[in-house]
Structures are given as C-alpha cells and as structure tokens.
Design a protein around this motif. Structure first.
Motif, mmCIF file in Angstrom:
data_model
loop_
_atom_site.group_PDB
_atom_site.id
_atom_site.type_symbol
_atom_site.label_atom_id
_atom_site.label_comp_id
_atom_site.label_asym_id
_atom_site.label_seq_id
_atom_site.Cartn_x
_atom_site.Cartn_y
_atom_site.Cartn_z
ATOM 1 N N SER A 24 1.110 -3.427 7.208
ATOM 2 C CA SER A 24 -0.213 -2.511 7.472
ATOM 3 C C SER A 24 0.171 -1.006 7.108
ATOM 4 O O SER A 24 -0.897 -0.367 6.638
ATOM 5 C CB SER A 24 -0.682 -2.912 8.721
ATOM 6 O OG SER A 24 0.092 -2.396 9.816
ATOM 7 N N ASN A 27 -1.112 0.750 3.677
ATOM 8 C CA ASN A 27 -2.437 0.786 3.459
ATOM 9 C C ASN A 27 -2.769 2.099 3.201
ATOM 10 O O ASN A 27 -3.599 2.543 2.306
ATOM 11 C CB ASN A 27 -3.266 0.181 4.727
ATOM 12 C CG ASN A 27 -3.249 -0.870 5.091
ATOM 13 O OD1 ASN A 27 -2.267 -1.885 4.304
ATOM 14 N ND2 ASN A 27 -4.123 -1.758 5.557
ATOM 15 N N LEU A 48 0.324 -4.318 -1.376
ATOM 16 C CA LEU A 48 0.021 -4.957 -0.186
ATOM 17 C C LEU A 48 -0.177 -6.589 -0.374
ATOM 18 O O LEU A 48 0.623 -7.325 0.275
ATOM 19 C CB LEU A 48 -1.615 -4.471 0.508
ATOM 20 C CG LEU A 48 -1.531 -2.798 0.740
ATOM 21 C CD1 LEU A 48 -3.041 -2.912 1.242
ATOM 22 C CD2 LEU A 48 -0.590 -2.613 1.738
ATOM 23 N N SER A 144 1.557 -4.710 13.722
ATOM 24 C CA SER A 144 0.506 -4.994 12.815
ATOM 25 C C SER A 144 -0.595 -3.913 13.026
ATOM 26 O O SER A 144 -1.252 -3.784 12.034
ATOM 27 C CB SER A 144 -0.284 -6.186 13.198
ATOM 28 O OG SER A 144 0.761 -7.296 13.014
ATOM 29 N N ASN A 280 -10.587 -5.511 13.306
ATOM 30 C CA ASN A 280 -9.054 -4.527 12.882
ATOM 31 C C ASN A 280 -9.682 -3.894 11.316
ATOM 32 O O ASN A 280 -9.284 -2.758 11.138
ATOM 33 C CB ASN A 280 -7.876 -5.273 12.669
ATOM 34 C CG ASN A 280 -6.773 -4.353 12.465
ATOM 35 O OD1 ASN A 280 -6.527 -3.145 13.224
ATOM 36 N ND2 ASN A 280 -5.851 -4.493 11.534
#
Length: 470
Positions: A24, A27, A48, A144, A280
């Motif tokens: 993550s 991102n 990703l 995460s 999320n």
C-alpha cells in the motif's frame, strides 16, 4: 519449547510488516512516478497490480516449497530477494524496469508472508500461540493500513525512491538476525516431486481471475474481454482442482478444507478482508472529496484503525489462549458489522474526531477477530503442513483485499454514475454520499455473512489447546 521464541517473533514481525507495507505504500507515489516518467496513471497502476498479483499467484506455491525445503531457509532467502527487489525499484529509471523489480520484490514478500505464521506457530506452544498470533496480526494490519500515511511523508520529503530504499537496511538487518535466530533444522530430503502442472494452472488461473476482477470496471463488466477472461480463469482453476485431486503429491492439499476449523477460519478471514477493504478504500474518498480533508489529515485519521488494532489484537490473542477463539472471533465480526452500519449515519459535514471514533470500532472488531482466528487456523493443521497452511491463510487475505477493492470501486462508480450530478454541487455531494452508503451497506452484509459462518464455531467449547486435543 523454543527458548528464543520471542526474538523469533520479533524477526518475523519485521518481515511481515515490510511485506504488507509495500502493498500500500506505493499508492501515494503513483502521481509523482507518473509525472516523472511521463506515463499515464492507468499504466503506472501496474506498479501496484504487479506486486499484488504476483503475491496472490505464488503464496500457496511458496508454502509448498517451504514444506519441502524448510520454512526458515525459504523465509530468510525471501528477505534477501525482497531487499534486492526493493533496491532495483529505487534505482529504476523506466516503468518496465520498475514493474519487473516489483515482481522480484513480490516474490520475496511471498516467501515472507507464507512462512511468518508457520514459523510462529512452530515456535510457540498452544497456550501462548494466540498472543503471538495477535502480534503478527497487528503487524499485518499496521503494514497494510499505515502505508499511505508513511508513504506520503517519505515521498514529500525525500522523493518516491525513498519508499523502496527504506526497505534495504531493515531487510539486511532482518536477514542477518534470521541467520542466528530462526530454527535451523535439517534440510528435508526431497522425497516427493514438485507439482509443476498444478502450480502452473494455479498461477495462470489466479492471475487472470484477479486481473479481470481488478479491471472489470474499466473494461466493462459485460464486455467480451471481461466475459472471456472470467470464464477462462474459472476453467483454469477447475482444471487445477481436477489435477490436484488426481495427483499423488499435490501443490495444494484440498484435504485441509475437510478440517472444519481450518475451513471456517479461511472463509471468515476472506470475507472479513473483503468488507474491511471496502472501508479502507472508500473512507479516504469520503474524507478528502466530501469533507475536504487534506491528504495528511486523511492519513493521520486513517491511522486510528491500525493503532487501535495494535492495542486490541495482542490482548485478544492472550485471551484466546485462555478461553478459546470461538467467542472472540464471532464478537469481532459482530463489532465490524455494527461499525459499517454506523458509517451509514455519517453526513457531508462531520469532524475528524467523530470519524476517528468510528474507526476505533473497526480497530476493536478487527483486533478481536484476527488474532484468535489466525491462531485457530494454524493450530488446526499438522506440523508438516504449516507452510502450506500459512500460504493459504495469506492467500485468502490478499484475495479478500483485491475483491474488497474491486467491489467497492465498482459499486461506488456505478451508483455515482446514475446520478449524473454537476461536480462541486449539492447534488454531487448527495450522490457521493449515496454511493458511499451503498458500499458500506454491502460491506455490512458481507460482514454479516462472515458472522454467520463464524457462529458455527460456537458449538465447540474450551480453550485452543483443548480443541486441538479434541
């Protein structure tokens, strides 16, 4: 009993944190990478996608390799491969080089993820396993979910290569520590052939399935490409299942799923991660696009969830060692379902502290569920299959993440598109809120489905050690 088991846990936690963090952390760097490499964002997105697809495609395979050649050996080599891939990522000057480097990094992460829980389960006795799994569960969540906040700081201060350079010294230290700390054991003689056919079919089917799931919204869910890819992936996975049922030494032993505890734990874990990643992914949209939060405000507010879980998960693991995992896992899912229902009471004008209180509920629910569930799953399998079980446990987690992202984004854009409101208007805000509520109600339903499955565990009484003896 392993004497240095807590040091082993610390080493494993570092590897787990790094592997999940890099899923993550990139991102927030995508816009910068896109600008510097003069490449469209939808192409840069493969930075990703390549990482996630590689991990999902190789986790069970790495688990099987670990069962044959030794978990500590494969785990430590995973550290080296992860460090090498991270350095190549930081040195990349073209997008193809960066994507290939991310694949190498993901292979190392797969070695780390598939063995972390197995090494911990092997090092700790049953009466301490829940607490240890609580700590590993915390590192998974912290990795995460803290990626965007940490990545934003690093990219802003040091540039995008820094999100990869940071892995190099930590990984080298982890590798050296692992040489001294991790259980050595003797190398197992290779008495069974590796299942190349099954592994190839699994990788092809899983990659195609997750690719279609992740890109179906862009391709069109009813387009020829999506339908052909969807049916093709199902055909490959069915062929994989048939091959595995016939072969003498399968890559994936489906007999594990005859174990009720293992099967329930895996199903509930996947459904839980599907629902949690709906939150999320969508909460940053809500906070930035609707409430007007800055990226920094959004990152720090989102950190409340993993920090709450960091407190609750070890306590939940400790408690599961004494009363068993069944009540705790079910209570955690019930808490998450309630939290999703409460998200639907939010309006277009809320304060950061109120959002934080909602995220605290998710942290409590996730902490109650993850640690006892992981301990339950890993305690339900024979010692010689811990690597395979750890790979499957990590696989369902990652597949759940991908499905959560795909479902939430697809629902959000579909509902938003039906309104056709003018941007930056009251109608647009109402449309965005309606789309978010649709996602959150769907996630609540998925969470309730996980709760229904988990409730079947309540028929079993006693502590984890007593359930093992039963």
């Amino acid at each position: 009993m392993v004497r240095n088991r807590w040091l082993i846990l610390a080493n494993v936690s570092v590897g787990t944190f790094m592997a999940t963090l890099d899923g993550s952390i990139a991102n927030v760097a995508l816009p910068t990478i896109s600008e510097q490499m003069d490449t469209p964002v939808h192409v840069v997105q493969w930075v990703l996608t390549a990482y996630l697809l590689t991990i999902c495609a190789t986790l069970p395979i790495m688990g099987k390799i670990s069962d044959i050649f030794g978990r500590s050996r494969v785990y430590n080599y995973g550290f080296l491969l992860f460090v090498f891939g991270s350095a190549l990522c930081a040195l990349s000057v073209t997008l193809p080089m960066l994507i290939v480097s991310r694949v190498l990094q993901a292979l190392g992460a797969s070695c780390l993820m598939t063995n972390s829980q197995a090494i911990v389960a092997e090092a700790f006795p049953a009466n301490e396993r829940g607490r240890a799994m609580g700590i590993t569960g915390t590192t998974v969540s912290l990795g995460s979910l803290s990626g965007p906040a940490l990545g934003g700081v690093l990219v802003g201060q040091l540039g995008w290569p820094s999100i990869f350079w940071i892995n190099v010294p930590i990984g080298i230290i982890g590798f050296i520590a692992g040489l001294f700390l991790l259980p050595k054991g003797e190398r197992k003689p290779r008495t069974e052939p590796f299942d190349y056919t099954g592994s190839g079919l699994f990788m092809a089917g899983m990659v195609l399935f997750l690719f279609i799931l992740s890109n179906g919204q862009d391709l069109g869910w009813l387009s020829a490409a999506t339908l052909a890819g969807g049916f093709g992936s199902i055909a490959l996975l069915v062929m994989f299942y048939r091959v595995e049922k016939r072969t003498k030494h399968p890559m994936l032993d489906f007999s594990l799923y005859r174990n009720r505890t293992f099967a329930i734990g895996n199903v509930t874990a996947m459904l839980s991660f599907v629902s949690l990643f709906c939150m999320n992914v969508m909460m940053p949209f809500y906070m930035q696009n609707l409430l007007g939060f800055t990226p920094e405000q959004t990152g720090y507010t989102m950190m409340i969830y993993p920090l709450t879980m960091a407190v609750i998960a070890p306590l939940s693991g400790w408690l599961s060692d004494r009363i068993g995992p069944n009540l705790l896992t079910t209570a955690g899912l019930a808490m998450n379902a309630l939290a999703f229902a409460l998200l639907n009471t939010l309006t277009a004008d809320e304060s950061a502290w109120l959002i934080g209180l909602h995220l605290v509920l998710f942290g409590v629910g996730g902490g109650l569920f993850q640690s006892p569930n992981n301990a339950s799953v890993m305690s339900a399998v024979p010692r010689q299959q811990l690597g395979t079980a750890g790979g499957l446990n990590a696989l369902v987690r990652n597949v759940g993440m991908v499905m959560g992202i795909a479902i939430s984004v697809s629902l959000y854009t579909t509902v938003l598109g039906r309104y056709g409101a003018v941007p930056e208007s009251a109608e647009a805000d109402a449309a965005m809120l309606a789309a978010l509520h649709t996602v959150f109600w769907t996630a609540a339903g998925i969470c309730l489905a996980a709760l229904a499955v988990s409730a079947r565990r309540l028929r079993t009484k006693g502590t984890l050690e007593e359930q093992q003896r039963a």
